[in-house]
Scaffold this active site. Structure first.
Site, mmCIF file in Angstrom:
data_model
loop_
_atom_site.group_PDB
_atom_site.id
_atom_site.type_symbol
_atom_site.label_atom_id
_atom_site.label_comp_id
_atom_site.label_asym_id
_atom_site.label_seq_id
_atom_site.Cartn_x
_atom_site.Cartn_y
_atom_site.Cartn_z
ATOM 1 N N CYS A 152 0.979 -1.073 0.216
ATOM 2 C CA CYS A 152 0.133 0.025 -0.132
ATOM 3 C C CYS A 152 0.821 1.200 -0.044
ATOM 4 O O CYS A 152 1.457 1.560 1.053
ATOM 5 C CB CYS A 152 -1.116 0.185 1.149
ATOM 6 S SG CYS A 152 -1.784 1.540 1.523
ATOM 7 N N CYS A 198 -0.206 3.870 2.562
ATOM 8 C CA CYS A 198 0.318 3.543 3.936
ATOM 9 C C CYS A 198 1.574 4.033 4.283
ATOM 10 O O CYS A 198 2.148 4.250 5.339
ATOM 11 C CB CYS A 198 -0.173 2.033 4.065
ATOM 12 S SG CYS A 198 -1.582 1.382 3.582
#
Length: 298
Positions: free
Chosen positions: A34, A37
């Protein structure tokens, strides 16, 4: 529930739920693949480190390795960041993507919850000591008050009330240069604290006030010519230096009553500064404010 799921639940209970009984736990649901993230992770980690003394801890949950936990929280997208206290989710922090946004949200949460923190323990420890220092200073023992605030400063050197009390004790002891240096060394995050405004006002008044030995001739000059407002103003400053706050208030209010705009409102400004130095919560200050209002609105 499979053995792996039981292990995941046990790990979550140990690493997240149990700490949340006394701390505020930020739960960061993320994954290695991600990109957002990875962009958010340094922000969250920095804020968690900055707020460690406030009782904030960080728990990172890799959704790929903890799919059962992620499913329990119905995680639909990542990053998702929650705040947990005493086993309950208390806030969704996901939309806070900058350090300032996240800190603002945490400040709001921490103000409402009894989170155990080093800051809270320190506050509880120094509160009675600060009250003692203030009482001794009000009684006129500047040296002893300074000693008390110096000792408190060893525990909480950046606490606004401690800094302000120490500065005002230095001012009361006539150590104006040291007071000035102490104010100059105030950390940026504490500079706007109202306690520091009170300390600055005390220093300003002390620097503008003549020596107490000059009081007698100033009284004579003011009484000899009631129209000489500068003489009355000089007297007020001397009275403040001598600790005669009632007399100083009378002198300043006399100027305001005579000409509220004299010297660009200098008497009123000095009067308000005197009230700030005494402390806005003091009953004497409330009484003096009423006297000023009576003059201004009649």
């Amino acid at each position: 529930m499979s053995p792996q799921e039981k292990d995941a639940v046990e790990a979550f209970r140990r690493d997240v739920v149990e700490p949340s009984m006394t701390k505020l736990v930020m739960i960061d649901f993320w994954a290695e693949w991600c990109g957002p993230c990875k962009a958010l992770s340094p922000v969250i980690e920095k804020v968690a480190a900055d707020y460690a003394d406030k009782g904030v801890v960080l728990a990172k949950i890799d959704t790929d390795k903890n799919q059962f936990i992620a499913a329990q929280f119905q995680i639909k997208s990542i990053p998702t960041v929650y705040a947990m206290f005493q086993g309950q989710l208390v806030a969704d922090l996901t939309n806070a993507r900058t350090e300032s946004q996240l800190k603002k949200m945490l400040d709001q949460i921490l103000a409402q919850l009894p989170v155990d923190s080093a800051d809270a323990r320190t506050e509880a420890e120094i509160e009675p000591l600060i009250a003692m220092g203030e009482q001794v200073l009000a009684e006129g023992d500047a040296a002893r008050a300074l000693s008390i605030f110096d000792q408190i400063a060893e525990i909480a050197p950046d606490h606004p009330e401690v800094i302000a009390g120490r500065v005002r004790a230095l001012v009361a002891g006539g150590r104006l240069d040291e007071a000035d240096a102490a104010l100059a060394a105030v950390p940026d995050e504490a500079t706007k604290a109202p306690e520091l405004d009170r300390a600055r006002a005390a220093l300003d008044l002390a620097r503008s006030a003549p020596a107490a030995a000059d009081l007698a001739p100033l009284v004579a000059a003011a009484d000899a010519d009631p129209e000489n407002l500068q003489a009355r103003f000089d007297l007020a400053n001397a009275q403040m230096a001598a600790g005669e706050r009632d007399a100083a208030a009378d002198s300043l209010l006399a100027i305001v009553a005579k000409d509220r705009d004299w010297n660009e409102g200098a008497a009123r400004a000095q009067f308000l500064k005197l009230l700030e130095v005494v402390g806005l919560e003091d009953p004497w200050v409330s009484a003096q404010r009423r006297r000023l209002s009576a003059i201004l609105f009649t």
